[in-house]
Structure formats: structure tokens, C-alpha cells
Design an enzyme around this catalytic site. Structure first.
Site, PDB file in Angstrom:
ATOM      1  N   ARG A 143       0.855  -1.193   0.000  1.00 34.72           N
ATOM      2  CA  ARG A 143       0.000   0.000   0.000  1.00 34.72           C
ATOM      3  C   ARG A 143       0.892   1.244   0.000  1.00 34.72           C
ATOM      4  O   ARG A 143       2.109   1.142   0.121  1.00 34.72           O
ATOM      5  CB  ARG A 143      -1.036  -0.003   1.145  1.00 34.72           C
ATOM      6  CG  ARG A 143      -0.626  -0.584   2.456  1.00 34.72           C
ATOM      7  CD  ARG A 143       0.421   0.182   3.173  1.00 34.72           C
ATOM      8  NE  ARG A 143       0.032   1.580   3.347  1.00 34.72           N
ATOM      9  CZ  ARG A 143       0.857   2.556   3.611  1.00 34.72           C
ATOM     10  NH1 ARG A 143       2.164   2.325   3.732  1.00 34.72           N
ATOM     11  NH2 ARG A 143       0.433   3.799   3.765  1.00 34.72           N
ATOM     12  N   GLY A 144       0.218   2.410  -0.145  1.00 39.23           N
ATOM     13  CA  GLY A 144       0.973   3.657  -0.311  1.00 39.23           C
ATOM     14  C   GLY A 144       1.136   3.868  -1.811  1.00 39.23           C
ATOM     15  O   GLY A 144       1.591   2.954  -2.525  1.00 39.23           O
ATOM     16  N   ALA A 145       0.771   5.071  -2.294  1.00 41.69           N
ATOM     17  CA  ALA A 145       0.690   5.295  -3.743  1.00 41.69           C
ATOM     18  C   ALA A 145       1.973   4.931  -4.505  1.00 41.69           C
ATOM     19  O   ALA A 145       1.914   4.188  -5.501  1.00 41.69           O
ATOM     20  CB  ALA A 145       0.273   6.736  -4.019  1.00 41.69           C
TER      21      ALA A 145
ATOM     22  N   ARG B 159      -7.142  -0.598  -6.878  1.00 45.54           N
ATOM     23  CA  ARG B 159      -7.416   0.551  -6.004  1.00 45.54           C
ATOM     24  C   ARG B 159      -7.550   1.793  -6.900  1.00 45.54           C
ATOM     25  O   ARG B 159      -6.672   2.069  -7.708  1.00 45.54           O
ATOM     26  CB  ARG B 159      -6.301   0.732  -4.961  1.00 45.54           C
ATOM     27  CG  ARG B 159      -6.234  -0.449  -4.001  1.00 45.54           C
ATOM     28  CD  ARG B 159      -5.446  -0.128  -2.755  1.00 45.54           C
ATOM     29  NE  ARG B 159      -6.158   0.769  -1.869  1.00 45.54           N
ATOM     30  CZ  ARG B 159      -5.584   1.362  -0.826  1.00 45.54           C
ATOM     31  NH1 ARG B 159      -4.294   1.183  -0.580  1.00 45.54           N
ATOM     32  NH2 ARG B 159      -6.289   2.152  -0.028  1.00 45.54           N
TER      33      ARG B 159
ATOM     34  N   GLN C 101      -2.422   2.665   9.860  1.00 44.04           N
ATOM     35  CA  GLN C 101      -1.101   2.729   9.218  1.00 44.04           C
ATOM     36  C   GLN C 101      -0.116   3.569  10.037  1.00 44.04           C
ATOM     37  O   GLN C 101       1.086   3.323  10.015  1.00 44.04           O
ATOM     38  CB  GLN C 101      -1.214   3.340   7.802  1.00 44.04           C
ATOM     39  CG  GLN C 101      -1.908   2.460   6.785  1.00 44.04           C
ATOM     40  CD  GLN C 101      -3.391   2.755   6.695  1.00 44.04           C
ATOM     41  OE1 GLN C 101      -4.024   3.135   7.687  1.00 44.04           O
ATOM     42  NE2 GLN C 101      -3.967   2.561   5.527  1.00 44.04           N
TER      43      GLN C 101
ATOM     44  N   ASP D  10      -2.025  10.664  -2.438  1.00 37.69           N
ATOM     45  CA  ASP D  10      -2.354   9.579  -3.363  1.00 37.69           C
ATOM     46  C   ASP D  10      -2.568  10.105  -4.769  1.00 37.69           C
ATOM     47  O   ASP D  10      -2.355   9.398  -5.743  1.00 37.69           O
ATOM     48  CB  ASP D  10      -3.609   8.845  -2.897  1.00 37.69           C
ATOM     49  CG  ASP D  10      -3.221   7.582  -2.177  1.00 37.69           C
ATOM     50  OD1 ASP D  10      -2.624   7.691  -1.091  1.00 37.69           O
ATOM     51  OD2 ASP D  10      -3.454   6.488  -2.733  1.00 37.69           O
TER      52      ASP D  10
ATOM     53  N   ASN E 263      -5.605  12.328  -0.111  1.00 39.48           N
ATOM     54  CA  ASN E 263      -4.706  11.564   0.767  1.00 39.48           C
ATOM     55  C   ASN E 263      -5.559  10.852   1.813  1.00 39.48           C
ATOM     56  O   ASN E 263      -6.779  11.035   1.871  1.00 39.48           O
ATOM     57  CB  ASN E 263      -3.666  12.491   1.403  1.00 39.48           C
ATOM     58  CG  ASN E 263      -2.565  11.694   2.089  1.00 39.48           C
ATOM     59  OD1 ASN E 263      -2.015  10.761   1.501  1.00 39.48           O
ATOM     60  ND2 ASN E 263      -2.247  12.015   3.322  1.00 39.48           N
ATOM     61  N   LYS E 264      -4.911  10.047   2.618  1.00 38.69           N
ATOM     62  CA  LYS E 264      -5.594   9.208   3.606  1.00 38.69           C
ATOM     63  C   LYS E 264      -6.682   9.959   4.358  1.00 38.69           C
ATOM     64  O   LYS E 264      -6.473  11.104   4.759  1.00 38.69           O
ATOM     65  CB  LYS E 264      -4.536   8.648   4.574  1.00 38.69           C
ATOM     66  CG  LYS E 264      -5.057   7.749   5.669  1.00 38.69           C
ATOM     67  CD  LYS E 264      -5.955   6.628   5.205  1.00 38.69           C
ATOM     68  CE  LYS E 264      -5.330   5.741   4.149  1.00 38.69           C
ATOM     69  NZ  LYS E 264      -6.360   4.921   3.432  1.00 38.69           N
TER      70      LYS E 264
END
Ligand code: MRU
Length: 367
Positions: free
Chosen positions: A66-68, A109, A217, A258, A268-269
């Protein structure tokens, strides 16, 4: 060809001091991809390996990866695996196999722009060599492109760290959200890379890490990375951002992204927007750090698709402990959008971008 790939990968040695954690590893001899399963951290450090692009897609969907930027790098190697798996005898059939793999990987995603950026970059490379009608050559070109994407991500992270560190002063208390470190990239980090770089430069800093509901996270991954590095930190819940800025427990914020569109709107998150509001209300700078591979060349914030995830991520803690009635109605967007007026600057590998974003981001993408 392997010699070329190995020498390309040996460039990693140059960045050894920055690469203490390698979340994604490509084996050019075995044509195999390995990654650390981030769902298990901080409890277990387990690497998973595969030659099957479908398993890479599954890993992205289930957030093992995960994480762009990490998603983009994994997607590029997923395409490499698909290329080596293909038994097509004609270039046209080979490209059909690649298009199938691209669809499978792209469906994992929807928000991380790096995913689509990496897939398109691989297909562009395929087109540039496909006229030669040599499938093996196209396979090698895809592998080379995936390695380049990984190396560029590492170099961008380090450069963002170097540039962004100028915004971090001695004795700063920096709030960060989600995980934007090595575990979210090819190996160093975006927002956490800036913090890491400032720490390596000897600055005395403290990180305020938000836990990052619902998948934690921040509590699981960011805290694990900070502890490994010996960077001082305090863990808080997301809802504490207001009091943290107001009381001076944090004097600036830095987060990742992201997807950023040219207007500066930044996905973003979930929770990032609220942090930006709290930082701005308390006159604290709010920075975004992201490589240019996260910037979508569009000026329409409505084009950003916000992923909505399984309601059980909210009803239960990490899929286990039920914390509400089992059928509670849930809204679970994985990301939110912070508008440009709340963003002090955007740190990219090509420079620190200030408002007006439309003009300045456009210039960075098309110098
Ligand atoms: O849902 P996740 O964990 O993939 O979300 C990650 C984030 O929101 C990060 O802040 C973003 O991808 C930048 S990572 C360098």
C-alpha cells in the site's frame, strides 16, 4: 541482458544508507517479485514472493502492498510478470495479454494515481519497441522500465527529503498522518522521507504520528519505522490533531498524497483534510510531499475517484474485535481531498511548489 539488469539494479548500492527497509524486491534472475506484507507489521516481518501478476494485484487490493508510490512500483513489476508469463507467439497477441493484466492490476485501487501512471508508462514503453516484432525484446524492455520506475522512485524520495528538509527547523514537532515512509514507497519515503532526511542532518525533531483510523497505518507502520530509526515520536489518535496544534505539541504538518491535480487539490488518507483545517486554524504550515508521478495532469478535482472500502474495516478493529452492532450502517471513504488554500507548499523531487498551484504545478510537469 541479465548483465544490464543487474548493473541497473546495482545502482541501488549508491543509496544503501537511505534504504534500510526494502519493501519491494525484484529478482532479475528468477523473474520474481517479493514484498513485505505490511498488514502484519509491527507484529511480523514476512516477505511474500510470486511470479504471478494476479497475486501482485491481490496484494495491492488487500493492502499487503500500500501507499501510492509502492503501488505504482508493484504494478510495474506485475506487468513484468505478466510479460514473462505470456506464451503469445505474435506481438498482437502478446499485447492482448498485457492489456488483460493491465485491466486486472488497474482494478485494484482507484485513488492512487501512481498505479495508473506506472501502468501507462509500461504500455508506452511497449509501444515504443513493439514495431521490432521481437517479443523477447519487449519483455526485457518492460522489465527495464519497471526497474527504472523503482529506481526513480527511490531517487525522487531522497531528493524530496533533501529539499523538504529545508522546511524543517531544529526542535520542530512535526505531525504526520498515515504511513508515507519506506513501506509506502520503493524504499525511503515521501513525507516521512523529509522527516528522516532532517533527522539524518542532525536536526532535533519530534514526530507526532496519528494512529490513522481505520487500518492504523500510523500506529502500526509509521511508529515501527520511526522506532527502527531512533527518531523520537509520540502517537496520538486522529481526533487529537486540533489540541495538538493548539497546545503547540506540533508546530507543522507534513503528509503524503495519493493523487494531486493541477489545481493543488490533494487526495490523501482519510483524515488529512481535517488535519489541514486544524493546522490552518492554528496558523501552522501544512505541507504535502509527493513525487511528480502522483500528479495527475488534469485541473478537475472532480476527476479524483475516492475509494470506498469494506464497512467491516470500521465495525471491527483490524478485522477482529467488533466495536459496534454487527450491522451498523457505515461510511468508509479511504481518502479525502484537501483543497489548495489549506496547503502551504507541495514538495516534489523537482522543487518545492508554492501557490498559485495551477500555474506552478503545470510548469513542473511540462518544464
Ligand atoms: O490506503 P493507503 O495505506 O494505501 O493510503 C496511503 C496514503 O494515504 C499515503 O499517505 C499516500 O499513499 C502517500 S504514501 C507515500
Amino acid at each position: 541482458m541479465v548483465i544490464y539488469l543487474t548493473s541497473q539494479l546495482s545502482e541501488l548500492d549508491k543509496y544503501k544508507e537511505f534504504l534500510k527497509i526494502r519493501p519491494i524486491i525484484w529478482d532479475p534472475e528468477r523473474k520474481e517479485l517479493s514484498w513485505i506484507d505490511t498488514r502484519l507489521i509491527p507484529f511480523k516481518e514476512v516477505y511474500i514472493s510470486t511470479k504471478d501478476y494476479r497475486k501482485v494485484a491481490h496484494a495491492i487490493r488487500t493492502m499487503e502492498i500500500r501507499g501510492a508510490p509502492a503501488i505504482g512500483v508493484a504494478a510495474a513489476f506485475g506487468m513484468t510478470l505478466a510479460a514473462y508469463e505470456s506464451a503469445a507467439k505474435s506481438v498482437a497477441d502478446f499485447i492482448k495479454d498485457l492489456e488483460t493484466a493491465k485491466r486486472v492490476i488497474a482494478s485494484t485501487r482507484p485513488t492512487a494515481f501512481n498505479l495508473f501512471w506506472a501502468l501507462n508508462r509500461i504500455m508506452k514503453r511497449v509501444k515504443s519497441v513493439s514495431e521490432r516484432e521481437d517479443i523477447n525484446l519487449i519483455k526485457e524492455a518492460i522489465e527495464n522500465e519497471a526497474i527504472s520506475i523503482m529506481l526513480e522512485d527511490i531517487k525522487s524520495n531522497i531528493e524530496m527529503g533533501r529539499l523538504g528538509s529545508k522546511l524543517i527547523d531544529n526542535n520542530d514537532k512535526v505531525l504526520t498522518h498515515c504511513n508515507t515512509g519506506a513501506l509506502a514507497t520503493a524504499g525511503f519515503g515521501t513525507a516521512l522521507g523529509v522527516i528522516r532526511y532532517a533527522f539524518y542532518e542532525g536536526k532535533n525533531i519530534e514526530v507526532i504520528a496519528t494512529e490513522t483510523r481505520p487500518l492504523l497505518q500510523g500506529a502500526r507502520l509509521t511508529v515501527w519505522e520511526l522506532k527502527k530509526e531512533g527518531i523520537p515520536f509520540t502517537l496520538v489518535t486522529d481526533s487529537m490533531a486540533g489540541i495538538v496544534f493548539r497546545s503547540g505539541k506540533a508546530n507543522k504538518a507534513i503528509v503524503g498524497a495519493d493523487r494531486i491535480v493541477l489545481t493543488g487539490h490533494t487526495a490523501n488518507k482519510i483524515g488529512t483534510y481535517m488535519i489541514a483545517l486544524a493546522a490552518n486554524h492554528n496558523q501552522k504550515p501544512f505541507y504535502v510531499s509527493a513525487p511528480t508521478s502522483t500528479i495527475q495532469p488534469s485541473n478537475d478535482p472532480k476527476s479524483i475517484i475516492i475509494e470506498e472500502r469494506d464497512p467491516n474495516e470500521i465495525r471491527k478493529v483490524l478485522g477482529k474485535l467488533l466495536i459496534t452492532v454487527p450491522d451498523a450502517k457505515v461510511y468508509n471513504p479511504a481518502f479525502d481531498i484537501t483543497p489548495p488554500e489549506l496547503i502551504t507548499s507541495i514538495i516534489t523531487e523537482k522543487g518545492i511548489i508554492n501557490p498559485p498551484y495551477l500555474e506552478n504545478l503545470q510548469r513542473v510537469l511540462n518544464p
